[in-house]
Design an enzyme around this catalytic site. Sequence first.
Site, PDB file in Angstrom:
ATOM      1  CB  SER A 129      -0.897   0.019   1.233  1.00 44.36           C
ATOM      2  OG  SER A 129      -1.638   1.224   1.288  1.00 44.36           O
ATOM      3  CE1 TYR A 152      -3.596  -2.347   5.059  1.00 45.38           C
ATOM      4  CE2 TYR A 152      -3.174  -0.091   4.360  1.00 45.38           C
ATOM      5  CZ  TYR A 152      -3.495  -1.408   4.058  1.00 45.38           C
ATOM      6  OH  TYR A 152      -3.703  -1.775   2.746  1.00 45.38           O
TER       7      TYR A 152
END
Length: 228
Positions: A129, A152
Amino acid sequence: MTVTLITGANKGIGYATAKQLLELGHTVYIGARDVERGEKAAAELGARFVRLDVTDDASVDSALAAIGAAEGRLDVLVNNAGLLGHGDVDGRKALRVFDTNAVGIVRVTEAALPLLRASSNATVVNVSSSAGSFWAVNNPDRVESTLPLALYSASKAAATMLTVQYAKAEPGIRFNAVEPGPTATDMTAEFGIGRSPEESARVVVRFATLDADGPTGTLQDEGGVLPW
């Protein structure tokens, strides 16, 4: 026939990736920790199912042993399984998120390496990501700069670094990290953002179908190489 394993493939981007690779003629193994959901997804798609929990060594070893016994090799590995880990942060949650998003890549990749080395055209795609990119999270023009996703983002930064290091260590296998784009899945539902998993899966599929002279050791989205 290209033999492909996708982790966390019973829904979302993993499921859409499986569907598109099956349409391209791959033999696809759907890895999922929930047997009922994994078998259901595999039946819907015409794929094969292996129980695979990326946080459990025995589960990972068993899944890769089953693929090895059936196929003798693995051509494509898509490390897709992931956790968002949003909300309050504590040590227990941090361990769970990193165990899934980063250590899980190590577990599955290490177990898969003997089968990948047996392939004539092996490639590994790590679904990472740009939320793990220093450039993106500090760029006010990017949505990543507005998302409070400490665990994350940090774990995806680790996933991208693992990609680069594996590419250096295994020059005969292509390793690339992919930013699939903001996607509307169960994981991102509360943020109300994103496009369809089918659209985001296209960039994963592109890197899962690289030629032998394709790139390695990169982080890319559908537009090309991303700074990070």
